[in-house]
Design a protein around this motif. Structure first.
Motif, PDB file in Angstrom:
ATOM      1  N   GLY A 296      -5.069   0.225   7.725  1.00  0.00           N
ATOM      2  CA  GLY A 296      -3.987   1.119   7.332  1.00  0.00           C
ATOM      3  C   GLY A 296      -3.678   1.015   5.857  1.00  0.00           C
ATOM      4  O   GLY A 296      -3.539   2.031   5.171  1.00  0.00           O
ATOM      5  N   ALA A 297      -3.612  -0.223   5.376  1.00  0.00           N
ATOM      6  CA  ALA A 297      -3.301  -0.398   3.962  1.00  0.00           C
ATOM      7  C   ALA A 297      -4.375   0.243   3.109  1.00  0.00           C
ATOM      8  O   ALA A 297      -4.085   0.935   2.127  1.00  0.00           O
ATOM      9  CB  ALA A 297      -3.186  -1.878   3.639  1.00  0.00           C
ATOM     10  N   ALA A 298      -5.627   0.053   3.534  1.00  0.00           N
ATOM     11  CA  ALA A 298      -6.708   0.655   2.750  1.00  0.00           C
ATOM     12  C   ALA A 298      -6.587   2.168   2.767  1.00  0.00           C
ATOM     13  O   ALA A 298      -6.741   2.828   1.735  1.00  0.00           O
ATOM     14  CB  ALA A 298      -8.054   0.214   3.308  1.00  0.00           C
ATOM     15  N   LEU A 299      -6.264   2.699   3.950  1.00  0.00           N
ATOM     16  CA  LEU A 299      -6.179   4.155   4.043  1.00  0.00           C
ATOM     17  C   LEU A 299      -5.022   4.696   3.215  1.00  0.00           C
ATOM     18  O   LEU A 299      -5.147   5.696   2.515  1.00  0.00           O
ATOM     19  CB  LEU A 299      -5.994   4.564   5.502  1.00  0.00           C
ATOM     20  CG  LEU A 299      -7.283   4.637   6.307  1.00  0.00           C
ATOM     21  CD1 LEU A 299      -7.000   5.087   7.714  1.00  0.00           C
ATOM     22  CD2 LEU A 299      -8.233   5.606   5.645  1.00  0.00           C
ATOM     23  N   ILE A 300      -3.890   4.003   3.328  1.00  0.00           N
ATOM     24  CA  ILE A 300      -2.723   4.500   2.603  1.00  0.00           C
ATOM     25  C   ILE A 300      -2.973   4.445   1.109  1.00  0.00           C
ATOM     26  O   ILE A 300      -2.662   5.371   0.373  1.00  0.00           O
ATOM     27  CB  ILE A 300      -1.483   3.672   2.968  1.00  0.00           C
ATOM     28  CG1 ILE A 300      -1.141   3.856   4.432  1.00  0.00           C
ATOM     29  CG2 ILE A 300      -0.306   4.072   2.112  1.00  0.00           C
ATOM     30  CD1 ILE A 300      -0.091   2.899   4.912  1.00  0.00           C
TER      31      ILE A 300
ATOM     32  N   ALA B  42       0.831  -1.201   0.000  1.00  0.00           N
ATOM     33  CA  ALA B  42       0.000   0.000   0.000  1.00  0.00           C
ATOM     34  C   ALA B  42       0.864   1.249   0.000  1.00  0.00           C
ATOM     35  O   ALA B  42       0.593   2.211  -0.721  1.00  0.00           O
ATOM     36  CB  ALA B  42      -0.923  -0.005   1.220  1.00  0.00           C
ATOM     37  N   LEU B  43       1.940   1.193   0.768  1.00  0.00           N
ATOM     38  CA  LEU B  43       2.849   2.342   0.787  1.00  0.00           C
ATOM     39  C   LEU B  43       3.445   2.567  -0.590  1.00  0.00           C
ATOM     40  O   LEU B  43       3.513   3.694  -1.088  1.00  0.00           O
ATOM     41  CB  LEU B  43       3.969   2.101   1.797  1.00  0.00           C
ATOM     42  CG  LEU B  43       3.632   2.416   3.242  1.00  0.00           C
ATOM     43  CD1 LEU B  43       4.758   1.987   4.142  1.00  0.00           C
ATOM     44  CD2 LEU B  43       3.398   3.912   3.373  1.00  0.00           C
ATOM     45  N   ILE B  44       3.874   1.474  -1.203  1.00  0.00           N
ATOM     46  CA  ILE B  44       4.503   1.626  -2.509  1.00  0.00           C
ATOM     47  C   ILE B  44       3.513   2.210  -3.500  1.00  0.00           C
ATOM     48  O   ILE B  44       3.834   3.107  -4.291  1.00  0.00           O
ATOM     49  CB  ILE B  44       5.031   0.266  -2.992  1.00  0.00           C
ATOM     50  CG1 ILE B  44       6.202  -0.161  -2.109  1.00  0.00           C
ATOM     51  CG2 ILE B  44       5.469   0.346  -4.439  1.00  0.00           C
ATOM     52  CD1 ILE B  44       6.675  -1.554  -2.374  1.00  0.00           C
ATOM     53  N   ILE B  45       2.274   1.732  -3.417  1.00  0.00           N
ATOM     54  CA  ILE B  45       1.282   2.247  -4.358  1.00  0.00           C
ATOM     55  C   ILE B  45       1.014   3.723  -4.090  1.00  0.00           C
ATOM     56  O   ILE B  45       0.899   4.533  -5.013  1.00  0.00           O
ATOM     57  CB  ILE B  45      -0.002   1.413  -4.260  1.00  0.00           C
ATOM     58  CG1 ILE B  45       0.251   0.039  -4.858  1.00  0.00           C
ATOM     59  CG2 ILE B  45      -1.143   2.091  -4.988  1.00  0.00           C
ATOM     60  CD1 ILE B  45      -0.866  -0.927  -4.655  1.00  0.00           C
TER      61      ILE B  45
END
Lengths: 389, 103, 392, 670, 191, 197
Positions: E159-163, B81-84
């Motif tokens: 968190g992943a969804a938010l990011i 997710a960060l990378i995206i």
């Protein structure tokens, strides 16, 4: 090295304009059509997608351009009649009528009453089969695997059978003539038509039971492709599309052409202007058409079907111009003719409803997903023969 | 050479391959791939000691691996997710181009 | 005594016993694999024909009726055609991945089918510890195959289809898993045989204790089969190959036999997941009534499979397809909460064992009823009934 | 009785329910929310009164229930109703109810008042839970909830940047203390094996556990009990605004005034003092009258310094609420001193009396602010005595209670008790002197404030049109004023009922010394009042110069006090700088270490190239340039490893790991 | 049960799968191929687990890593395509990275081979892993860690969804003229 | 209720599924090569040339007036007038088409040629299975291929044909009467006047 032997590898090179999101890969440019299962003929939408969301849509047409207007200007008045069949090949009879109406205005011909009745009957039957098929196609675009379409086609076939026995052809009817209709009904045709009309009512009940309360259909169509009333008026939208946006505009009521003023029917209007309203307006219009048909088939008088003054060969209207329009199933279908007194029209111009209704496609689709774009296109109800001419 | 040794050598090799990937690749996702390999090598070690090693408690190894797998899944999700998100912001996934935080 | 029931088992034993002992396990495996490879593709072939015919009938058409008696050899014609068609690989495609993708799509369902008990003592690969897990595991590999197909084709439609497919498969994996968890929770085992065994108790003389006859089982079955439809890309969840939108999705660029392989893989996946549903909720190969236990068990399994296929075909012939966001919302906002509620219901069911039967249903009715009403209200708020006016 | 203890949880539950229900009510129903909150807390007050009476009759009791079990770990929570919690309970519910009622008037025009009352109720619920909990864990949860609620309330007007900053500051500052608290809590748990305070002999505050802790020492030679106590005291320092961590308290004035009243009087700041009182058996472990436990010494000194600091700072403030805030800090220091020197009863009595008159003062200040349309600067007020007579009268009561005007005001007696215990404190006399000084300064700054606000003529447009508020605002003031006076009936050293109730074991003081201290205390108060009166008698004239009379008198001192002894600046200059410096150093280290590696690498490369050049020239007769080029290539290749990338650090890390592993293995095998 | 041969053919095959997959995963120039090879390596590892009798873990391995992580990775590769060419540029100082890795392996191998072989090789009774036991263990002794991991996974999910949610304002919508979207336009990377 | 619409739809499709077995009104599909829809009299496909009598050459009604060639909208008719004349059914000498080609790949079956023909010489056939491998020559019909006997026309369009035949018989009778009335000129025998239908 042989330049023809192109390398087999394929590499997506970044475009020199790296800031262009289409080329830096964040957006996807997809060409829906001209050979795509859902574009209703050879229509193409150049769609730019962000994920699945349409951020840009360019309708591209002309793949079916046949130079219709110029051909008509080099053909006799009569010779254009079969070409009008091919404008909107779903509704050849209404196209016939619009053209015949225009020429009749140009030449000042009268239409016998029975012919008027026949015109109303065939036009309303055309409307029935067109709307049924459009609803079927709409569901097909939504992925209903053709079931509603097949039901619609089953009924449409019955109507086409009527057309065939009346005019000789199922789709390219070429039935109207200046001053009336080409031929009278064959024996037993009216009874057959009555039974078809009766059966169509039952079909409509079933069709609506299948679809109108289906949650998936509601979810897919309500609130999608909203056409605001102002835009509909400003863009010249007509037909069920305009009425679904609440524009009370039906040429049968406005112009009262033919003998429509003798029939009782209502014009349904939608308040939301979304795909569902367009679908429902068509369903309700079919009910109204059934009312008209019931009355017309009841009251049709005997008599000639064509003005005896009408000339088939060497038809030369006096110089002048005329504009005739009718409410075709798709909207306002207009013909504009200028005669210089010769055997061919000097100017021949069509106002095709499909084409005009298509112009707002991008406005309806922006911000929606591809799937919606396809459904919205289906709800606009276009026939490429008419769009491209 | 015992089975334990073999498995440990395999795990070490896998770890080092992952390490090489994490050290050398420029693309953040490929670095992540290297890290995943390293994590999995660690898992293999746990299981090896569970299977062939002295066991204080019979299920220590698998339990540890289970937790490690769960955490790795979370790590992968957040990392990707960060990378995206970074990609969306800076239009790159090359590590050396993402240097806003450098002093 | 139960010769028809065990006929295949006995047959296999007989064949295996001809061979010397050391190779017997191998022979047994080969026979099982052979049986799976023979039976399911055959069912696939028949299903395609029956599906087309049934869809035709639903649409008031006769369906295929030319090849063979009443068109039943249509599959042979199709197969021969797909075999002889030119295998086109786009020049831009990543040819190796493009070649491997159909295999990756076909093999996992075959593996999954191996652990399904199709009759009493009839399971090719019995995993007493991890049967269900194995099943779910191999199911996930399909995602990779789909991705490979979509990506390697280098076609935008394929890519869109693959993205849709992965999003869909990942999202529906969760409710699918969660609805199986309730069964595992109450059975206390991951073994499919144990799950069937758990359902064999007799209630009220005739009805067997299938899980579907409990509140959590009924709800779980519904949730499971909805998720299964999505996992198998069946209508109304066939978005990854929505032809009206993205042509054929991730296998747009496939032709000939590879295309047929995708088709096969999809149907095998459907069989596998339906078979799992039968095993988990519909009593596996158990008959519904004790008086019917003379019917061979494998017939029950395949009969149930046939009924399920019929329902799936029926659904396919009726429903339009959802949109991508609706699909995802359906998974995350309806199926997932509901399957979590179902877990709760299952737990309550377990703890309320001593209660009178009617009382045990009450919490389930409340727990499902209230969210259902809430969803109903939400839907109505979003889609209020419309009335239409007429121009004056 | 048993029932009462089992059902004690109802008391915190009531406001909690009010908060929950209020959360789900639509915004426009904010009056319903307010009513609900008041009703819930009033009901809680009635229950609390019942509980109090039962304790008066029957003594302490507690009840524990298992909360949850995870595997082998079973966590139990419980409720305790002893004199300490009963008195606190009654105080919080009564004062809280009055503040709530006041708020309904004060916040009537705020459209968000629904949210406000939800937070208030949550605040009250958390505090009540904190008071009643018989478990460190529950206490900690409530402790954090109090922090959260205060954060929400201070930042209630979150769209105003100062409010948001103040909320963040309060949250973070108290968090520093909480960190210590948490560590202490965990330590205590690991040492005693239970989180319950009282558990039929097995609780961590009961002799069995205490004797286990007593006599053991930590690594640094510190007694175990002292270490844990000091860690717990960290939490109290943060919450109760003791000296290094007091900075959040004045800033917390950014919240609505009823919140300040609640925070400063009844709930938040009381939590720290209460915690120390609750943990007193542990804190006082190992001490005697001659040689108090080290933790108590720390507490006493902290309290003394805080008291004086707060009082001195209050002298030079110009914001009506800030003055009160610093006075709270000062009084909290008093409480800590009392707690440390005279036992929990002494500190708690002052806490209870202070709660009433400080609430009174804050609500009075709120009334003034409300009447003057938000004007808070005392320099722009004045002459309100005639315009707001009720407020003036009640405020005067509060002021006199706080200043310690003899005989009729509860503050006098409770402060006197503290001074009394200070005077007997064995380790040092300095805190006593500081205490007396503080008492005098307190009277001084309160006089100053009274004169500024109420005397003379109005100095600003807002105060000129001031008006008395509605009864909703004034009635709570009256009740609180009455309570401030009435409480003196049970707090005098001649009839120290409250003190006895709180701590029956405490010895009655000798009457001789009582009189001495009483007189001293009255003198100090009188000196403060007189100094204030004299200095500020011509305030209107003095202010013409734009400077405070005191400022003219001791300008440098005044500036220092006005700038709050520059604590914030100090923090900014030290802590924040240090963190930055640490970051800078680590960055520099990173750079230099990298350079070392780089230099080594290029040196190696140069050596290699020199070798290659020699070989080239000697053997292959190649040119000089080739050799240089090779060197440059090699150096470039190696220096490319240092291009500011994360992977570079990883590489160095791995090199270290390799070295470490190899070294360890080498050591292990050899 | 006869003692299994130490270096069986099966082990060689799965080890080859693991190592080959790993090497390919970190060395492939095509990123999607790298992701797919990662899946191969992880499947190989799952097979190793199966061979060790850890059926449950092997399946979990495939379920989580192949079914979720690998798919996520290739999906992420797909989503971030187009930022730079599909093929990877040359590696970041491969010599050093590979050298360090080889060195580390050497040290580790040396340690494995020489460090008290007896302690490792003492074969205790071959452990078996009953899923039920594992579950009991997790829900009794390891409940707190389990809950924590559950919390962690939930947090990671959210968190992943938010990011990954698109930030408002920087989504690359071509709204009319490009680049006039506002001050938030991402700085174009220097060439 | 939520889901009710879907169940409703399922009921409809189930009804249709069963109905397609039991109700011929629902299963309207015809198995085409074996089953055919009943011929409709008005149906039209492509034009043909009518001839009377047995000899397609002699009995061809077309007089090569070229009106149809001119009126044909897609201009798929090519007529080359003969140099000589042949008598028509009334015995009048008329030109006849030396060439009469219709390109069926161009023709759009509009029937305008039929409508404008003053001689009832060109009519619409109903044959439609014209698939061929050769799209040029295979669909280009020449005069002799186009010629169909009147009986064919009578079979396809009985109503139309009866009227035309009656008219022609009338004309013939009128001509005969005129001839007898004139009585001067030697009477030319008309080529086998068709029997009235």
């Amino acid at each position: 090295m042989n330049p023809a032997a192109a390398p087999r590898t394929f590499e997506v090179r970044p475009s020199p304009d790296a800031a262009d999101p289409v080329h830096d890969g964040s957006l996807l440019e997809v060409s829906l059509g001209p050979q795509h299962p859902s574009t209703h003929g050879v229509f193409r939408m150049d769609v730019v997608l962000d994920g699945e969301t349409v951020v840009k849509l360019k309708p591209v047409f002309g793949y079916l351009h046949r130079n219709h207007e110029k051909i008509a200007e080099n053909t006799s008045y009569l010779g254009s009649m079969p070409y009008t069949d091919r404008l909107d090949y779903f509704c050849s009879l209404t196209s016939n009528w619009a053209y015949a109406l225009t020429v009749e205005r140009l030449a000042g011909l009268q239409v016998p009453e029975r012919a008027e009745y026949l015109r109303v009957i065939t036009a309303e039957l055309t409307r029935l089969q067109n709307h049924a098929a459009v609803c079927g196609f709409l569901l097909q675009d939504m992925g209903a695997l053709g079931t509603p379409l097949m039901y619609a086609f089953r009924e449409r076939e019955r109507i086409l059978d009527l057309f065939e026995s009346l005019t000789g052809a199922r789709m390219m009817c070429n039935y109207m003539r200046f001053g009336g209709c080409r031929c009278d009904t064959p024996p037993g045709w009216l009874e057959q038509a009555r039974s078809v009309v009766t059966g169509f009512g039952a079909f409509l009940d079933e069709f609506e039971a299948l679809l109108s309360s289906n949650e998936i259909l509601l979810g897919r169509t309500q609130g999608i492709g909203i056409l605001p009333r102002e835009l509909a008026i400003n863009a010249g939208i007509s037909g069920p599309m305009a009425r679904a946006s609440g524009v009370a505009y039906d040429i049968r009521k406005v112009d009262r052409y033919g003998i429509y003023d003798q029939f009782e029917f209502r014009v349904p209007l939608g308040d939301h202007g979304d795909v569902f309203d367009r679908y429902m307006i068509r369903a309700l219009e079919m009910r109204e058409s059934l009312r008209i048909l019931g009355a017309a088939l009841q009251r049709i008088p005997a008599g000639p079907v064509i003005d005896p003054k009408a000339k088939l060969r060497g038809f030369r209207p006096k110089p002048g111009e005329s504009y005739g329009r009718i409410e075709s199933p798709k909207g306002e279908l207009g013909f504009y003719l200028i005669s210089d007194g010769g055997p061919n029209p000097w100017r021949y111009r069509i106002r095709p409803p499909s084409f005009i209704n298509l112009t707002i496609l991008e406005d309806l689709c922006l911000g929606r997903s591809v799937a919606d774009a396809v459904v919205i296109l289906g709800s606009v109800d276009i026939v490429l023969g008419e769009v491209d001419r | 050479m015992s089975a334990a040794t073999l498995h440990l050598l395999l795990a070490a090799a896998m770890f080092c391959i992952g390490l090489a990937g994490a050290l050398c690749r420029r693309n953040a996702i490929l670095v992540l791939i290297g890290i995943e390999l390293m994590l999995n090598a660690a898992n293999l070690n746990f299981l090896t000691f569970w299977k062939y090693g002295p066991q204080p408690q019979p299920l220590d190894g698998p339990v540890f691996v289970l937790f490690s797998v769960a955490i790795a899944a979370a790590e992968a999700a957040v990392g990707l997710a960060l990378i995206i998100a970074i990609h969306r912001r800076y239009r790159t996934t090359q590590l050396e181009e993402i240097s806003r935080l450098r002093g | 005594m139960d010769a028809p029931d065990q006929i295949f088992v006995l047959l296999k034993h007989a064949v295996v016993s001809w061979f010397p002992t050391p190779v017997q396990p191998w022979i047994s495996a080969v026979l099982s694999i052979g049986a799976i490879l023979a039976v399911y593709p055959m069912i696939f072939a028949l299903t395609t024909v029956i599906e087309r015919k049934a869809l035709g009938r639903i649409q008031n058409r006769p369906g295929p009726n030319r090849v063979g008696p009443a068109g039943f050899l249509q599959f042979a014609a199709d197969g021969i055609k797909s075999l002889t068609k030119e295998d086109i690989v786009p020049r831009a495609a990543d040819s190796v991945v493009h070649f491997l993708a159909p295999l990756v799509v076909v093999v996992p369902p075959l593996l999954a089918l191996a652990v399904l008990p199709v009759g009493r003592n009839m399971v090719a690969l019995d995993l007493p510890e991890t049967g269900l897990l194995f099943f779910l595991m191999v199911g996930t590999a399909v995602e990779l195959g789909v991705f490979m197909a979509g990506w390697s084709s280098h076609n935008k439609y394929s890519l869109l289809g693959a993205m849709r497919a992965i999003a869909q498969l990942l999202s529906y994996e969760l409710p699918l898993l969660l609805s199986t968890v309730s069964v595992v929770m109450l059975t206390g085992s991951l073994s499919l045989n144990a799950i069937i065994g758990h359902q064999s108790e007799v209630h009220a003389g005739v009805l067997l204790g299938w899980n579907v006859f409990t509140p959590w089982g009924a709800a779980g079955a519904v949730l499971f089969f909805i998720a299964a439809l999505a996992e198998a890309n069946r209508s109304p969840f066939d978005l990854p190959e929505a032809e009206s939108e993205i042509v054929a999705g991730y296998f747009t660029e496939y032709s000939g036999f590879k295309f047929a392989l995708f088709f096969l893989g999809e149907y095998l996946g459907l069989f596998a997941v339906s078979g799992l549903g039968i095993t988990l909720f519909l009593g596996g190969w158990l008959p519904p009534l004790t008086v019917l236990s003379w019917v061979p068990s494998w017939l029950w399994f395949f009969g149930k499979l046939a009924v399920l296929m019929g329902i799936f075909i029926w659904l396919r012939g009726t429903l339009p397809r959802l949109r991508m966001d609706q699909l995802m919302r359906f998974a995350w906002q309806f199926l997932l909460p509901m399957s979590l509620i179902n877990l709760l219901v299952a737990a309550l069911w377990q703890y309320s064992t001593p209660w009178p039967h009617l009382l045990r249903w009450l919490p389930a009715a409340i727990l499902f009823g209230i969210p259902y009403l809430l969803y109903h209200r939400a839907f109505l708020r979003q889609h209020p009934p419309r009335t239409y006016r007429y121009a004056s | 009785m048993e029932n009462l203890a089992k059902n004690l949880w109802v008391i915190p539950l009531l406001p909690l329910l009010a908060a929950t229900v209020g959360t789900f009510l639509p915004r426009r129903l904010h009056r319903v929310t307010a009513g609900l909150s008041v009703a819930a807390l009033a009901t809680a007050a009635i229950l609390a009164a019942a509980a109090f009476l039962s304790v008066v009759r029957g003594g302490a009791l507690y009840s524990n229930v298992p909360w949850f079990e995870t595997g082998t770990l079973s966590v139990r929570v419980g409720w305790i109703l002893d004199p300490l919690s009963a008195a606190m309970l009654l105080m919080i519910t009564v004062v809280g109810t009055l503040i709530f009622i006041f708020s309904t008037g004060y916040m009537a025009e705020d459209p968000d008042s629904g949210r406000f009352f939800c937070f208030l109720s949550l605040f009250a619920a958390a505090m009540l839970g904190l008071i009643l909990s018989n478990s460190l864990l529950l206490l900690f949860i409530c402790w954090e909830l109090v922090g959260l609620a205060s954060y929400l309330l201070i930042g209630f007007w979150y769209s105003r940047p100062p409010a948001a900053d103040a909320a963040r500051k309060a949250f973070l500052t108290t968090r520093i203390g909480d960190l210590g608290f948490l560590v202490g809590l965990i330590w205590l748990y690991s040492e005693s094996g239970t989180v319950l305070f009282y558990d039929q002999g097995a609780g961590c505050l009961e002799p069995a556990a205490l004797s286990g802790i007593a006599g053991r020492a930590t690594a640094g030679g510190l007694a175990l009990g002292t270490a844990i106590s000091l860690l717990l005291f960290c939490g109290a320092v943060g919450k109760s605004g003791q000296l290094p961590l007091h900075v959040w308290l004045p800033d917390a004035m950014e919240g609505p005034t009823p919140v300040s009243a609640l925070i400063h009087a009844a709930t938040m700041v009381a939590a720290g003092v209460f915690l120390m009182a609750r943990m007193f058996p542990l804190v006082a472990l190992g001490g005697s009258a001659e040689l108090p436990a080290p933790a108590l010494v720390v507490m006493a000194w902290t309290g003394a310094l805080t008291a004086l600091f707060g009082a001195l700072t209050a002298v030079a403030q110009t914001d009506i609420k800030r003055i009160l805030a610093y006075s709270t800090i000062s009084q909290l220091g008093f409480m800590m001193m009392g707690l440390a020197t005279g036992g929990p009863a002494v500190g708690m009595v002052h806490l209870l009396t202070h709660a009433f008159f400080k609430a009174l003062l804050f609500l009075g200040a709120g009334s003034v602010i409300h009447g003057c349309h938000g004007e808070q600067d005392i320099r722009h007020l004045g002459g309100l005595r005639r315009r707001m007579p009720l407020t003036f009268a009640t405020y005067a009561v509060g002021m006199m209670a706080l200043s310690g005007v003899p005989v009729f005001f509860s503050g006098f007696w409770s402060k006197d008790a503290i001074l009394h215990s200070l005077s007997h404190w064995a380790p040092s006399r300095v805190p006593f002197l500081l205490g007396v000084l503080t008492a005098a300064v307190t009277a001084f700054y309160m006089t100053r404030q009274m004169i500024y606000v109420f005397a003379g003529t109005s100095r600003g447009p807002d105060s000129a049109h001031a008006h008395e508020g509605s009864p909703v605002l004034t009635v709570p003031l009256g009740i609180l004023a009455g309570a401030s006076i009435a409480l003196s009936a049970v707090t005098t050293p001649f009839r120290p009922w409250l003190e006895h109730f709180l701590s029956p074991a405490s010895t009655p003081s000798e009457s001789g010394s009582v009189w001495g201290i009483l007189i001293l205390s009255a003198l100090a108060c009188g000196a403060g009042l007189a100094a204030g009166g004299i200095l500020y008698r011509n305030l209107g004239v003095a202010l013409k110069t734009g400077r405070d009379p005191l400022e003219r008198w001791v300008p440098r001192m005044y500036t220092l006090m006005r700038d709050r002894f520059r604590f914030d600046e100090f923090y900014r200059a030290t802590l924040v700088k240090w963190v930055g410096a640490a970051a800078w150093i680590s960055a520099a280290l990173d750079q230099s270490l990298g350079s070392v590696f780089r230099d080594l690498a290029s040196f190696a490369a140069s050596a290699g190239s020199w070798l290659s050049r020699t070989v080239d020239q000697g053997v292959l007769n190649a040119s000089f340039d080739d050799g240089c080029q090779a060197a440059r290539d090699a150096g470039g290749l190696l220096s490319r490893t240092h291009d500011g990338q994360p992977q570079r650090s990883l590489r160095i890390l791995i090199a270290g790991v390799i070295a470490l592993a190899a070294g360890l293995l080498f050591l292990a095998t050899s | 049960m006869p003692p299994e041969p130490v270096l069986s053919l099966a082990f060689a095959i799965v080890a080859g799968l693991v190592l080959g997959g790993s090497v390919a995963a970190v060395s492939c120039r095509n990123r999607v191929h790298a992701g797919l090879f990662l899946a191969v390596a992880l499947v190989g590892l799952a097979l190793v687990f199966l061979r060790m009798g850890a059926e449950f873990l092997g399946f979990i391995q495939i379920l989580v890593y192949v079914g979720a992580v690998a798919v996520l990775i290739v999906f992420a590769i797909l989503l971030t395509r187009g930022s730079d060419s599909a093929h990877e540029r040359r590696s970041n100082a491969p010599g050093i990275g590979i050298g360090l890795a080889v060195l580390l392996w050497g040290v580790l191998a040396w340690g494995i081979l020489h460090r008290s072989p007896g302690a490792i090789a003492t074969p205790s009774p071959p452990p078996s892993m009953a899923v039920r036991d594992l579950g009991e263990r997790l829900l009794r002794e390891e409940l707190l860690p389990l809950q924590t991991v559950g919390l962690l996974l939930t947090a990671a999910l959210i968190g992943a969804a938010l990011i990954a949610l698109p930030e408002p304002g920087i989504s690359p919508r071509p709204s009319g003229s490009h680049g006039s979207a506002g001050t938030e336009t991402p700085p174009s990377s220097p060439t | 209720m939520l889901g009710g619409g879907i169940l409703h739809g399922l009921a409809v499709t189930a009804k249709n599924f069963v109905g397609s077995f039991t109700d011929p009104e629902r299963l309207v599909t015809l198995g085409y090569p074996e089953e055919r829809a009943p011929a409709k009299e008005n149906a039209r496909q492509f034009p043909f040339l009518v001839f009377d009598g047995a000899d397609p050459q002699a009995g061809l009604r077309c007089v090569a007036c070229q009106i149809c060639e001119k009126e044909c909208p897609p201009q798929c008719i090519l007529i080359v007038k003969s140099k000589t004349k042949k008598p028509d059914h009334l015995g009048k000498p008329q030109f006849f088409p030396a060439t009469f080609d219709i390109d069926l790949s161009v023709c759009m079956s509009c029937q305008i040629c039929v409508e404008v023909c003053p001689f009832d010489a060109i009519k619409m056939d109903q044959e439609f299975e014209l698939a061929t491998n050769d799209r040029f020559e295979g669909l280009l019909r020449h005069r002799d291929q186009l010629a169909r006997p009147n009986a064919h026309f009578q079979k396809l369009h009985p109503t139309d044909a009866a009227a035309i035949d009656a008219r022609r018989a009338e004309e013939l009778a009128k001509a005969a009467a005129a001839a007898t009335a004139a009585a001067a000129a030697p009477r030319k025998p008309a080529p086998e006047s068709p029997p009235a239908a």
